[in-house]
Design a protein around this motif. Structure first.
Motif, short mmCIF file in Angstrom:
data_model
loop_
_atom_site.label_atom_id
_atom_site.label_comp_id
_atom_site.label_asym_id
_atom_site.label_seq_id
_atom_site.Cartn_x
_atom_site.Cartn_y
_atom_site.Cartn_z
N VAL A 337 68.89 -73.38 -0.38
CA VAL A 337 68.84 -74.46 0.60
C VAL A 337 70.22 -74.69 1.20
O VAL A 337 70.37 -74.82 2.43
N GLU A 338 71.24 -74.72 0.35
CA GLU A 338 72.62 -74.87 0.85
C GLU A 338 72.97 -73.72 1.79
O GLU A 338 73.63 -73.92 2.82
N GLY A 339 72.50 -72.52 1.44
CA GLY A 339 72.78 -71.35 2.28
C GLY A 339 72.16 -71.45 3.66
O GLY A 339 72.79 -71.07 4.66
N TYR A 340 70.93 -71.99 3.73
CA TYR A 340 70.30 -72.18 5.04
C TYR A 340 71.16 -73.07 5.93
O TYR A 340 71.39 -72.78 7.11
N PHE A 341 71.63 -74.17 5.36
CA PHE A 341 72.40 -75.13 6.16
C PHE A 341 73.78 -74.59 6.52
O PHE A 341 74.33 -74.92 7.57
N GLN A 342 74.35 -73.74 5.65
CA GLN A 342 75.61 -73.09 5.99
C GLN A 342 75.42 -72.15 7.18
O GLN A 342 76.27 -72.08 8.08
N GLN A 343 74.30 -71.43 7.19
CA GLN A 343 74.00 -70.54 8.33
C GLN A 343 73.79 -71.34 9.61
O GLN A 343 74.26 -70.96 10.68
N GLU A 345 75.04 -74.24 10.32
CA GLU A 345 76.34 -74.76 10.74
C GLU A 345 77.17 -73.65 11.39
O GLU A 345 77.82 -73.86 12.43
N ALA A 346 77.14 -72.46 10.80
CA ALA A 346 77.92 -71.34 11.34
C ALA A 346 77.45 -70.97 12.74
O ALA A 346 78.25 -70.54 13.58
N ARG A 347 76.17 -71.15 13.00
CA ARG A 347 75.63 -70.82 14.32
C ARG A 347 75.77 -71.98 15.31
O ARG A 347 75.29 -71.89 16.43
N LYS A 348 76.42 -73.07 14.84
CA LYS A 348 76.57 -74.27 15.69
C LYS A 348 75.20 -74.71 16.24
O LYS A 348 75.04 -75.00 17.43
#
Length: 527
Positions: A337-343, A345-348
């Motif tokens: 789940v944290e990884g989804y949100f990091q992705q 965020e990275a994609r703005k």
């Protein structure tokens, strides 16, 4: 205008009923459709229909289960009409217990249906008139008038389906008259949950604050307890600067007197009272930015409109997380789940994109585990909606906590089921082996020998526990991994095929297109 929901899993039946109703001359009906009981439940949550026509036997949730759910969970109950091909006394008896208005047999006699709907709409009209007459008669002074004002003003923002002359006359009875044809909506969100008395105080403070700037406004609460400010004035007054001044004045007064953190969404200007709902919808879209902005911010729809139009779905590896849920690996689930949100965020990713991800993810999880037999009534509290609305969150962390929370509950339900099913442990080991060795040349015989099981016995057991046969499950693992490699690596398609267990690249292309609907190269280009 009354809302009528048609629920039937046969398109032909729904289309036929819609045609009968539309040609039958029943006035003031907005028709909504659902193709099964589960979708019907969602439509009831979303639209709050006045009349529901439903079949009994449908996939997922049947008509009587739907009516029972409404009876137990919805204070405002629609009028139910059951249409069924089964002349069953037990069905009819149970329907009567739930207060169903009528029970019609298929094929429906159109004259009977039209006469019944005319009778129901007349009864609804009479009920509204009695209620409003009693309200004016028994509720004295400002409170009674405020209830009616709020009721009538909410009609303007619900949709374009209302009789303009009727609503204007109703507004006149409570002292509201519009002097201009231009309108703009401000939606005011506040973080703290208040009781009814506090909400009244907030609105009073806000009204005083706005009246220092303009008298041409009306404030009220929408069904979600957001404060709505309806501005009506000259075009020059509805420009950004005067509206911003109003929002700043509200924020200052509420902050000073009640220490309330607020957030503002401003819709576009519209011409004509029948278009106020458009400005309201735009303001709702703008106010969702509270999830990434600080309290006190003012977001104008005109500044984020393109973002809403251009939002694209997030291509997440959802199959991986469902696998970890099935294995009850809560730590891994939290990490994913944290990884989804990091992705994201990275994609703005825009707020509209975040909402797309949230809704798509919830739907994927719901559909996947419904098919596995998980009862979502056990995941959520009694009376609680299946998944909170995205606009109810005030921060990204709130969304993450919520998602992890309900996924954890699904894990607990699956764990309880496993403890009562020793065969499940064998299949868990088989699934883990498949996930670790999907790139190798494995098949049911090889896996059965590895675990010392008869291949026919293992095949039956695998189907029973997973709902899929062995080869379909293995194919799904391989294709999901292929999608991940295609979107996140620069490997050639033939090399991707080898890495996921397909030495014959032509066969890989055929299988991929059959499962995904497009070729591997098309998938790479789109992701």
């Amino acid at each position: 205008m009354y809302k009528l929901l048609l629920i039937d899993d046969e398109d032909v039946i729904r289309n036929g009923l819609r045609t009968i109703i539309e040609r039958g001359g029943v006035q003031n009906l907005q028709i909504i459709e659902a193709s099964n009981g589960r979708e019907g439940m969602e439509k009831i949550q979303e639209h709050e229909p006045d009349i529901v026509i439903t079949d009994i036997r449908m996939p997922h949730i049947d008509g009587l289960e739907l009516i029972e759910w409404v009876t137990q969970n919805k204070p405002k109950r629609p009028v139910f009409i059951i249409i069924s091909g089964f002349d069953d006394f037990n069905y009819a008896k149970k329907a009567i217990q739930y207060g169903v208005k009528d029970y019609l047999l298929k094929p429906v006699v159109k004259e009977d249906l039209i006469q019944l709907l005319i009778s129901i709409t007349q009864e609804l009209d009479d009920n509204i008139q009695r209620y409003e007459a009693e309200l004016i008669k028994t509720v004295q002074g400002k409170v009674g008038m405020e209830v009616l004002r709020e009721r009538y003003l909410n009609l303007l923002i619900k949709s374009a389906y209302f009789d303009e002359n009727t609503v204007l006359k109703q507004l006149l009875t409570v002292g509201i008259q519009f002097n201009f044809e231009l309108f703009k909506i401000i939606v005011v969100e506040y973080q703290t949950v208040f009781n009814e008395l506090d909400r009244f105080a907030i609105k009073e403070i806000m009204d005083v604050a706005i009246s220092d700037i303009t008298k041409e406004f009306w404030s009220f609460y929408d069904p979600a307890m957001r404060i709505i400010v309806l501005l009506s004035n000259r075009d020059s007054f509805l420009l950004e600067a005067p509206v911003k001044k109003i929002c700043e004045q509200i924020n200052r007064c509420l902050g000073n007197q009640l220490k309330v953190g607020t957030f503002f969404g401003v819709g576009g200007g519209v011409s004509g009272i029948s278009n106020t709902w458009k400005s309201y919808q735009q303001a709702l879209t703008a106010v969702m930015h509270k999830i990434i902005q600080a309290p006190g911010e003012i977001i104008f729809y005109k500044d984020i409109g393109d973002e809403c139009q251009n939002a694209t779905p997030f291509q997440g590896d959802y199959y991986k997380i469902t696998g970890e849920i099935e294995l009850c690996m809560k730590t891994n689930i939290s990490y994913l789940v944290e990884g989804y949100f990091q992705q994201l965020e990275a994609r703005k990713t825009s707020v509209a994109g975040l909402m797309l991800f949230y809704n798509d993810f919830n739907k994927y999880v719901y559909d996947f585990f419904c098919d596995k037999g998980v009862d979502f009534a056990m995941v959520f509290e009694s009376g609680e909606a299946y998944f909170k609305e995205f606009d109810s969150f005030w921060g990204i962390d709130d969304v993450k906590v919520y998602i992890k929370g309900y996924l954890s509950k699904i894990c607990d339900i699956i764990a309880a089921y496993k403890s009562a099913s020793p065969d499940r442990k064998i299949i868990e080991q088989v699934i883990r082996y498949m996930r670790e060795n999907y790139a190798a040349d494995i098949n049911l015989n090889i896996v059965a020998n590895h675990f010392g099981k008869n291949n026919s016995y293992l095949s039956v057991l695998f189907k029973k526990e997973t709902g899929q046969n062995f080869i379909d499950f293995l194919t799904q693992i391989r294709i999901e991994k292929a999608k991940e490699l295609l979107s996140k690596s620069s490997l050639k398609v033939n090399d991707v095929a080898l890495k996921v267990g397909y030495p014959n690249s032509k066969h890989f292309h055929l299988v991929f297109k059959k499962i995904v609907g497009i070729t591997p190269m098309q998938y790479r280009e789109e992701s």
